[in-house]
Design a protein around this motif. Sequence first.
Motif: not given
Length: 271
Positions: A214-218, A223-226
């Motif tokens: 879950a933390a890695l997905e955050e 990163k993807l959304s800036g």
Amino acid sequence: MPRSIWKGAISFGLVTIPIKLYSATEEKDISFRQVHAEDGGRIKYKRICDKDGKEIPFSEIAKGYEAPDGRMAILEKSDFDDLPLPSAKQVEVVQFVDAEEIDPTYINKTYFLEADGPGAKPYVLLRDALDKTGKAALVKVAIRSREQLAMIRTKGDLLLMHTMLWPDELRDGEFAAPASDVSVSDAEVTMAQSFIEALDGPFEPEQYHDDYRAALEEVVNAKLSGSPMPSEDSEEAPEEAEVVDLVAALRASVDAAKKRREAAKGESKTG
């Protein structure tokens, strides 16, 4: 509906049970690619023959076994398919045992067994017989180019098969045991038992979650959304301290465990 990974039959005495095998588990993890850190370009690998230096297409790649003297035995798919092995398509029952006798260290992977075609009635026969006797069936089966020991047991209306490691695949862990002269006091053991009792309860797997994923997905989504990178909650960070008095440390652990359990009960009632 998942795809079966293997088809064969269980040999239960003179009774044959046609079955299909399905993976019972799946690993859920975030998949990464190897990329160039500078521009994000994907890293590609070429299959190069070390004799002629040519790139080899996957269709021309075979499995080879190199003998100690350097000779190479090249095996093709047909060599594996035509192995003179009774367990290649037949799950042979070799013994019935109490499942509790099998050290969990032996368990490798878990599969669902499904009756195939006319196998439903003998499937139910084996399932109910195992259930009433409280036994599990030890079997030998060849899956994906290797023969394995396995255990078949019941779970509700299903038969599960757990493939197992061979005895010589288990390492000797004696090196990891503490020295024989290390001992603890009765008071320390009693307090440790109190801590165990404070956290004792039924196994409810749905209560547990992969916090790391879950933390890695955050982090990935940020990163993807800036967006700003998520930061660790300092209040939840465990405090590290040198353990001087085991009894005192365990007593504090018991108190903390009781508070966490009471808080969890309060949250469940509120929910």
